[in-house]
Design a protein around this motif. Structure first.
Motif, PDB file in Angstrom:
ATOM      1  N   ALA A  28       0.859  -1.182   0.000  1.00  0.00           N
ATOM      2  CA  ALA A  28       0.000   0.000   0.000  1.00  0.00           C
ATOM      3  C   ALA A  28       0.896   1.233   0.000  1.00  0.00           C
ATOM      4  CB  ALA A  28      -0.920   0.013   1.214  1.00  0.00           C
ATOM      5  N   SER A  29       0.536   2.223  -0.782  1.00  0.00           N
ATOM      6  CA  SER A  29       1.358   3.423  -0.913  1.00  0.00           C
ATOM      7  C   SER A  29       0.477   4.646  -1.041  1.00  0.00           C
ATOM      8  CB  SER A  29       2.257   3.311  -2.154  1.00  0.00           C
ATOM      9  OG  SER A  29       2.726   4.578  -2.565  1.00  0.00           O
ATOM     10  N   GLU A  30       0.776   5.669  -0.237  1.00  0.00           N
ATOM     11  CA  GLU A  30       0.140   6.972  -0.436  1.00  0.00           C
ATOM     12  C   GLU A  30       0.852   7.619  -1.614  1.00  0.00           C
ATOM     13  OE1 GLU A  30      -2.421   7.332   1.216  1.00  0.00           O
ATOM     14  OE2 GLU A  30      -2.183   6.282   3.109  1.00  0.00           O
ATOM     15  N   ALA A  36      -4.772  -1.230   6.537  1.00  0.00           N
ATOM     16  CA  ALA A  36      -5.312  -1.650   7.827  1.00  0.00           C
ATOM     17  C   ALA A  36      -6.512  -2.580   7.668  1.00  0.00           C
ATOM     18  CB  ALA A  36      -5.704  -0.426   8.660  1.00  0.00           C
ATOM     19  N   SER A  37      -7.198  -2.472   6.541  1.00  0.00           N
ATOM     20  CA  SER A  37      -8.353  -3.352   6.302  1.00  0.00           C
ATOM     21  C   SER A  37      -7.959  -4.626   5.564  1.00  0.00           C
ATOM     22  CB  SER A  37      -9.420  -2.595   5.501  1.00  0.00           C
ATOM     23  OG  SER A  37      -8.936  -2.224   4.227  1.00  0.00           O
ATOM     24  N   GLY A  38      -6.655  -4.827   5.350  1.00  0.00           N
ATOM     25  CA  GLY A  38      -6.181  -6.081   4.771  1.00  0.00           C
ATOM     26  C   GLY A  38      -6.133  -6.125   3.263  1.00  0.00           C
ATOM     27  N   LYS A  39      -6.274  -4.963   2.601  1.00  0.00           N
ATOM     28  CA  LYS A  39      -6.262  -4.954   1.144  1.00  0.00           C
ATOM     29  C   LYS A  39      -4.858  -4.950   0.555  1.00  0.00           C
ATOM     30  CE  LYS A  39     -10.772  -2.685   0.856  1.00  0.00           C
ATOM     31  NZ  LYS A  39     -11.503  -1.476   0.419  1.00  0.00           N
ATOM     32  N   ILE A  62      -0.601  -1.255  -4.658  1.00  0.00           N
ATOM     33  CA  ILE A  62      -2.048  -1.384  -4.627  1.00  0.00           C
ATOM     34  C   ILE A  62      -2.690  -0.560  -5.752  1.00  0.00           C
ATOM     35  CG2 ILE A  62      -2.348   0.523  -2.989  1.00  0.00           C
ATOM     36  CD1 ILE A  62      -4.564  -1.210  -1.650  1.00  0.00           C
ATOM     37  N   PRO A  63      -3.637  -1.105  -6.492  1.00  0.00           N
ATOM     38  CA  PRO A  63      -4.255  -0.376  -7.595  1.00  0.00           C
ATOM     39  C   PRO A  63      -4.831   0.965  -7.147  1.00  0.00           C
ATOM     40  CG  PRO A  63      -4.878  -2.683  -7.675  1.00  0.00           C
ATOM     41  CD  PRO A  63      -4.150  -2.486  -6.370  1.00  0.00           C
ATOM     42  N   GLY A  64      -4.592   1.990  -7.969  1.00  0.00           N
ATOM     43  CA  GLY A  64      -5.113   3.311  -7.689  1.00  0.00           C
ATOM     44  C   GLY A  64      -4.256   4.147  -6.774  1.00  0.00           C
ATOM     45  N   TYR A  65      -3.097   3.608  -6.355  1.00  0.00           N
ATOM     46  CA  TYR A  65      -2.247   4.320  -5.396  1.00  0.00           C
ATOM     47  C   TYR A  65      -1.811   5.688  -5.906  1.00  0.00           C
ATOM     48  CZ  TYR A  65       1.899   3.456  -8.249  1.00  0.00           C
ATOM     49  OH  TYR A  65       2.814   3.461  -9.270  1.00  0.00           O
TER      50      TYR A  65
END
Length: 436
Positions: A209-211, A283-286, A267-270
């Motif tokens: 996951a990436s901001e 945090a939600s496991g995606k 993660i898609p859409g990052y």
């Protein structure tokens, strides 16, 4: 605390440092000395804190202040200033209104006071006794935390005595069955991480996951890859000719970052989201991994289920963890040095500093104080023989003017690794040409 605080703090100390330098001709160099003397009961000193009165760290410090006054008879006049302290300390010194003691992060203390010779050398504090423990302060604060700090104009790196340590790494839920299957043991090389990412994707879980609009956390991958390749980031950035960017190890690190991008491991859409969108997705496991400072564990503590087991690791091949410190400093202008130093000694006690772990839920530099459960794995990273500053201490406006935009373009797949290196090299040459 979070990434927004880091960005604001960096900008604040640049401004504070400028104000301090402008005022030095008027205020002189200050006259405080660290003598190791003992203040008398009934005396007092002023203390400015970076924490707001309602924050957990302030609660810990308030309790210690009450214990200190009860034990010594010395009064502490404390002002819970909060993060604005980084903007106020420089002008206060320039105006001869400095407190006797203040606390902040190592980068703020260095940038706004120590770099201009306005922070007291606290080396004598390290030889003073921790009350009730019959050991010197130097025995409870590992020397590696001082060794990583830049030296002030007098050659000292003892201008800050830390009470809290933060480490940057890849955080993940080690109890997640998908993570266990994809990564039974921590990968030892970059290909091992890529294989784990592929296994996660095969199970329908994104790897990282990436901001996407946050350069700092995403640049940590590049920083750690350079560390693993033996490249000092600070030296790379300070090469005025730009030739350091021609090092094959730099291009290789960029290519490894690009493998995450091109391999679909983010993660898609990052690339179209801002904080905290992807932190929430993680945090939600995606997604399995999230690169950040260890403060992220408290940020998501109310979002993750009780079954989570928060773990942390460095990117494969990285040898030295990125660390930040929070601690005490004394301006050279301080009038009540002995009393301020006595409080530092007092807070170094295990019974006082333990609140940083149990109440503020952070890691302390004392190895005999266990970290809170969510940071137990992060604390293990700090057992490394040495630690270093993020980006090997490169600070100031170099990053926003040379690295940030170019790196995000690489991170978003808009530049090839070769184009990224060339763009940074050109920007760096231009940057140093404007620095006089």
């Amino acid at each position: 605390m979070g990434r927004a605080m880091y960005t604001a703090r960096r900008a604040a100390w640049i401004a504070a440092a400028s104000a301090l330098v402008l005022g030095l001709s008027a205020c002189g160099s200050g006259g405080g000395t660290s003598s190791g003397g003992v203040a008398k009961a009934g005396s007092s000193f002023t203390y400015w804190s970076m924490w707001r009165a309602d924050e957990p760290q302030a609660q810990v410090l308030k309790a210690a202040i009450a214990d200190f006054t009860a034990s010594t008879g010395i009064k502490v006049n404390v002002d819970w200033i909060g993060r604005d302290i980084a903007k106020k300390i420089g002008p206060a010194i320039a105006g001869h209104q400095a407190p006797d003691l203040w606390d902040e992060s190592n980068d703020v203390v260095y940038g706004s006071t120590a770099s201009a010779g306005q922070a007291l050398d606290l080396s004598p504090v390290l030889s003073q006794q921790v009350p009730g423990e019959n050991v010197p302060v130097s025995s409870v604060i590992p020397a590696k935390y001082f060794a990583m700090l830049p030296k002030d104009p007098n050659g000292s790196n003892h201008y800050l005595i830390p009470y809290e340590v933060a480490v940057n790494g890849m955080f993940f839920n080690s109890a997640d069955p998908a993570v266990k299957a994809a990564m039974p043991t921590a990968p030892t090389d970059w290909n091992g991480l890529l294989k784990a990412c592929s296994a996660l994707k095969a199970k329908g879980t994104s790897c990282i996951a990436s901001e996407g609009e946050d350069p700092w956390t995403n640049e940590l991958y590049f920083d750690y890859l350079l560390n693993g390749a033996g490249v000092d980031f600070n030296q790379l950035a300070n090469d005025k000719s730009g030739a350091a960017w021609d090092n094959p190890a730099v291009l290789k690190a960029a290519e490894e970052v690009d493998q995450l991008v091109k391999g679909g491991d983010l993660i898609p859409g990052y690339d179209a989201t801002k904080y905290p969108a992807q932190e929430t997705n993680w945090a939600s496991g995606k997604a399995a991994f999230y690169m950040d400072g260890d403060y992220v564990t408290s940020e998501v503590s109310k979002e993750v289920p009780a079954t989570w087991q928060m773990s942390a690791m460095l990117p494969p091949t990285a040898t030295t963890p990125d660390v930040g410190l929070f601690g005490f400093a004394i301006p050279r202008q301080a009038k009540n040095v002995s009393a301020a130093e006595q409080f530092i000694d007092f807070f170094m006690q295990k019974k006082e500093m333990s609140g940083i772990a149990t109440t503020a839920l952070n890691i302390t530099p004392r190895t005999d104080i266990p970290a809170p459960a969510d940071l137990a794995d992060a604390q293990k990273l700090l057992s490394a023989p040495s630690v270093r500053l993020p980006f090997d201490g490169m600070a100031g406006d170099w990053s926003p003017k040379v690295l940030d935009e170019n790196y995000l373009n690489l991170w978003h797949g808009q530049l090839t690794p070769q184009q990224f290196v060339a763009a940074c090299k050109a920007a760096q040459v231009s940057y140093w040409q404007t620095q006089g």
